[in-house]
Scaffold this active site. Structure first.
Site, PDB file in Angstrom:
ATOM      1  CG  HIS A 145     -26.709 -18.360 -55.879  1.00 36.54           C
ATOM      2  ND1 HIS A 145     -26.052 -18.380 -57.092  1.00 36.54           N
ATOM      3  CD2 HIS A 145     -25.764 -18.207 -54.939  1.00 36.54           C
ATOM      4  CE1 HIS A 145     -24.758 -18.236 -56.884  1.00 36.54           C
ATOM      5  NE2 HIS A 145     -24.550 -18.136 -55.583  1.00 36.54           N
TER       6      HIS A 145
ATOM      7  CG  HIS B 165     -24.646 -15.872 -51.377  1.00 34.80           C
ATOM      8  ND1 HIS B 165     -25.235 -17.002 -50.837  1.00 34.80           N
ATOM      9  CD2 HIS B 165     -23.789 -16.303 -52.332  1.00 34.80           C
ATOM     10  CE1 HIS B 165     -24.736 -18.067 -51.436  1.00 34.80           C
ATOM     11  NE2 HIS B 165     -23.857 -17.683 -52.353  1.00 34.80           N
TER      12      HIS B 165
END
Length: 161
Positions: free
Chosen positions: A67, A82
């Site tokens: 992620h 992120h």
């Protein structure tokens, strides 16, 4: 004496890693990012799932959940991209890394394919913080230009002075 008036400035730019709307970190609905606990940066509300290298350097971290991605620029600046909030809970679903740790990268190189429609269905926000994780220790100044549309691999998002 004139030499001091014309000193070279060493300014470097971090380029957008994903296309979308550039916003300030205080727009991120997560205090870890909004209060800059992880460092200076910006966020992008993405319009597609192509994540590219924002700097020349190398890949230093990809969590098992895929992620996020950690990068180190040639000048030592460390950057975290992120994707979305609370996306670690997806355990890798919706994320396809295209690089590995220690790979050398150039601005615009593909890093990650993200299935944004899948992510939108499973998390509260797809806002993507781009953080300089060592900004508190490197004595540099950062200038950002939020609230504009940016194009991955082309648009400057942070200037390091």
């Amino acid at each position: 004496m004139l030499k001091n008036l014309f000193k070279k400035t060493t300014k470097k730019e971090i380029i957008a890693p994903i296309s979308g709307e550039l916003v300030s970190l205080d727009k991120v609905p997560d205090p870890v990012f909004a209060e800059k606990m992880m460092g200076e940066g910006v966020a992008i509300i993405p319009i597609d799932g192509k994540v590219v290298a924002p700097i020349n350097g190398k890949v230093i971290q990809i969590p098992k959940s895929n992620h996020a991605i950690g990068l180190e620029a040639e000048d030592g600046t460390e950057i975290l991209i992120h994707i979305g909030l609370e996306t670690v809970g997806l355990k890798g679903s919706g994320f396809q890394p295209l690089v590995s740790v220690n790979d050398q990268i150039k601005i615009g190189d593909p890093l990650l394919d993200v299935d944004l429609s899948y992510i939108k269905q499973h998390v509260e926000s797809i806002i993507t913080p781009v953080i300089i994780t060592n900004s508190n220790t490197n004595n540099k100044t950062y200038k950002t230009t939020p609230n504009v549309q940016v194009i991955a691999g082309q648009s400057p998002i942070i200037t390091i002075l």
